[in-house]
Design a protein around this motif. Structure first.
Motif, PDB file in Angstrom:
ATOM      1  N   TYR A 119      83.220  37.898  62.077  1.00  0.00           N
ATOM      2  CA  TYR A 119      83.017  39.031  62.973  1.00  0.00           C
ATOM      3  C   TYR A 119      81.610  38.889  63.527  1.00  0.00           C
ATOM      4  N   LEU A 120      81.400  39.299  64.750  1.00  0.00           N
ATOM      5  CA  LEU A 120      80.082  39.170  65.366  1.00  0.00           C
ATOM      6  C   LEU A 120      79.057  40.048  64.645  1.00  0.00           C
ATOM      7  N   ILE A 121      77.991  39.424  64.175  1.00  0.00           N
ATOM      8  CA  ILE A 121      76.856  40.141  63.599  1.00  0.00           C
ATOM      9  C   ILE A 121      75.761  40.104  64.653  1.00  0.00           C
ATOM     10  N   GLU A 122      75.418  41.271  65.192  1.00  0.00           N
ATOM     11  CA  GLU A 122      74.505  41.326  66.333  1.00  0.00           C
ATOM     12  C   GLU A 122      73.051  41.080  65.985  1.00  0.00           C
ATOM     13  N   ASN A 123      72.574  41.670  64.895  1.00  0.00           N
ATOM     14  CA  ASN A 123      71.167  41.541  64.516  1.00  0.00           C
ATOM     15  C   ASN A 123      71.062  41.090  63.074  1.00  0.00           C
ATOM     16  N   LYS A 124      70.070  40.270  62.820  1.00  0.00           N
ATOM     17  CA  LYS A 124      69.746  39.846  61.461  1.00  0.00           C
ATOM     18  C   LYS A 124      68.233  39.971  61.331  1.00  0.00           C
ATOM     19  N   SER A 125      67.795  40.972  60.577  1.00  0.00           N
ATOM     20  CA  SER A 125      66.361  41.259  60.502  1.00  0.00           C
ATOM     21  C   SER A 125      65.848  41.119  59.081  1.00  0.00           C
ATOM     22  N   VAL A 126      64.658  40.577  58.979  1.00  0.00           N
ATOM     23  CA  VAL A 126      63.943  40.491  57.709  1.00  0.00           C
ATOM     24  C   VAL A 126      62.767  41.443  57.809  1.00  0.00           C
ATOM     25  N   ILE A 127      62.672  42.349  56.850  1.00  0.00           N
ATOM     26  CA  ILE A 127      61.591  43.332  56.874  1.00  0.00           C
ATOM     27  C   ILE A 127      60.689  43.141  55.664  1.00  0.00           C
ATOM     28  N   HIS A 128      59.491  43.641  55.780  1.00  0.00           N
ATOM     29  CA  HIS A 128      58.511  43.635  54.701  1.00  0.00           C
ATOM     30  C   HIS A 128      58.044  45.071  54.565  1.00  0.00           C
ATOM     31  N   GLY A 129      57.696  45.455  53.381  1.00  0.00           N
ATOM     32  CA  GLY A 129      57.176  46.805  53.200  1.00  0.00           C
ATOM     33  C   GLY A 129      58.135  47.697  52.462  1.00  0.00           C
ATOM     34  N   GLU A 130      57.996  48.985  52.658  1.00  0.00           N
ATOM     35  CA  GLU A 130      58.775  49.974  51.931  1.00  0.00           C
ATOM     36  C   GLU A 130      60.191  50.059  52.502  1.00  0.00           C
ATOM     37  N   PHE A 131      61.175  49.968  51.635  1.00  0.00           N
ATOM     38  CA  PHE A 131      62.581  49.880  52.011  1.00  0.00           C
ATOM     39  C   PHE A 131      63.042  51.073  52.866  1.00  0.00           C
ATOM     40  N   ALA A 132      62.898  52.280  52.353  1.00  0.00           N
ATOM     41  CA  ALA A 132      63.448  53.458  53.043  1.00  0.00           C
ATOM     42  C   ALA A 132      62.786  53.687  54.397  1.00  0.00           C
ATOM     43  N   ASP A 133      61.475  53.528  54.479  1.00  0.00           N
ATOM     44  CA  ASP A 133      60.780  53.725  55.749  1.00  0.00           C
ATOM     45  C   ASP A 133      61.219  52.696  56.789  1.00  0.00           C
ATOM     46  N   SER A 134      61.325  51.453  56.353  1.00  0.00           N
ATOM     47  CA  SER A 134      61.753  50.392  57.272  1.00  0.00           C
ATOM     48  C   SER A 134      63.181  50.620  57.746  1.00  0.00           C
ATOM     49  N   MET A 135      64.038  51.048  56.843  1.00  0.00           N
ATOM     50  CA  MET A 135      65.437  51.310  57.202  1.00  0.00           C
ATOM     51  C   MET A 135      65.526  52.471  58.191  1.00  0.00           C
ATOM     52  N   ALA A 136      64.777  53.526  57.940  1.00  0.00           N
ATOM     53  CA  ALA A 136      64.808  54.691  58.830  1.00  0.00           C
ATOM     54  C   ALA A 136      64.344  54.305  60.232  1.00  0.00           C
ATOM     55  N   TYR A 137      63.302  53.512  60.311  1.00  0.00           N
ATOM     56  CA  TYR A 137      62.792  53.057  61.606  1.00  0.00           C
ATOM     57  C   TYR A 137      63.851  52.226  62.327  1.00  0.00           C
ATOM     58  N   PHE A 138      64.471  51.281  61.624  1.00  0.00           N
ATOM     59  CA  PHE A 138      65.490  50.427  62.227  1.00  0.00           C
ATOM     60  C   PHE A 138      66.679  51.260  62.699  1.00  0.00           C
ATOM     61  N   CYS A 139      67.113  52.209  61.865  1.00  0.00           N
ATOM     62  CA  CYS A 139      68.257  53.064  62.222  1.00  0.00           C
ATOM     63  C   CYS A 139      67.987  53.849  63.498  1.00  0.00           C
ATOM     64  N   GLN A 140      66.801  54.388  63.604  1.00  0.00           N
ATOM     65  CA  GLN A 140      66.449  55.162  64.789  1.00  0.00           C
ATOM     66  C   GLN A 140      66.376  54.268  66.023  1.00  0.00           C
ATOM     67  N   ARG A 141      65.751  53.113  65.875  1.00  0.00           N
ATOM     68  CA  ARG A 141      65.572  52.196  67.000  1.00  0.00           C
ATOM     69  C   ARG A 141      66.894  51.612  67.495  1.00  0.00           C
ATOM     70  N   GLN A 142      67.808  51.343  66.574  1.00  0.00           N
ATOM     71  CA  GLN A 142      69.074  50.698  66.930  1.00  0.00           C
ATOM     72  C   GLN A 142      70.248  51.677  67.028  1.00  0.00           C
ATOM     73  N   HIS A 143      69.999  52.969  66.867  1.00  0.00           N
ATOM     74  CA  HIS A 143      71.040  54.001  66.950  1.00  0.00           C
ATOM     75  C   HIS A 143      72.175  53.733  65.967  1.00  0.00           C
ATOM     76  N   VAL A 144      71.812  53.424  64.745  1.00  0.00           N
ATOM     77  CA  VAL A 144      72.764  53.159  63.669  1.00  0.00           C
ATOM     78  C   VAL A 144      73.406  54.474  63.241  1.00  0.00           C
ATOM     79  N   ASP A 145      74.714  54.445  62.940  1.00  0.00           N
ATOM     80  CA  ASP A 145      75.362  55.663  62.458  1.00  0.00           C
ATOM     81  C   ASP A 145      75.864  55.555  61.017  1.00  0.00           C
TER      82      ASP A 145
END
Length: 139
Positions: free
Chosen positions: A78-104
């Protein structure tokens, strides 16, 4: 209404394929999008004395994570659109990504067997602060 933009938090573990497969089963009926994200450790955190000797360890960790996510994407069929590697605090990074990418929906795994550890897992803060639905999959 189905989920159309799912973020899967993966670890460099074979169990992560289960999470990707779960995401595919959720979004496929809606032609939804899937993104993968993983957290790598900062090599400098291990020891400030050893940091100069670690050299390119950060880029090696980044490359290893990218290759692992590429393998997950290939196995997803299945098409995977983005593959991101993050550094830092898990929840903060996830929240930022969710907001930026309109994740539901965010999908995370949980390797913990005891009830107490299930509630204190690394995803607990994400659950408490997330603006989107979070699915915890037992692994």
């Amino acid at each position: 209404m189905g989920y159309r933009n799912v973020l899967v938090a993966v670890a460099l573990s074979p169990d992560s394929q289960q999470l990707v497969d779960k995401a595919v089963s959720i979004v496929r009926p809606y032609n939804g999008r899937i993104s993968l994200i993983t957290l790598t450790t900062e090599p400098e955190m291990y020891s400030s004395y050893a940091a100069p000797m670690l050299g390119d360890l950060r880029s090696v960790l980044q490359e290893e994570a990218q290759l692992f996510m590429e393998e997950l994407a290939i196995n997803a069929n299945y098409l995977i659109e983005n593959k991101s590697v993050i550094h830092g605090e898990f929840a903060d990074s996830m929240a930022y990504f969710c907001q930026r990418q309109h994740v539901d929906l965010v999908i995370c795994g949980n390797h913990s067997a005891s009830l107490m550890n299930k509630f204190s897992c690394s995803a607990a803060r994400l659950i408490n602060t997330s603006a989107v639905d979070v699915l915890i999959v037992p692994l």
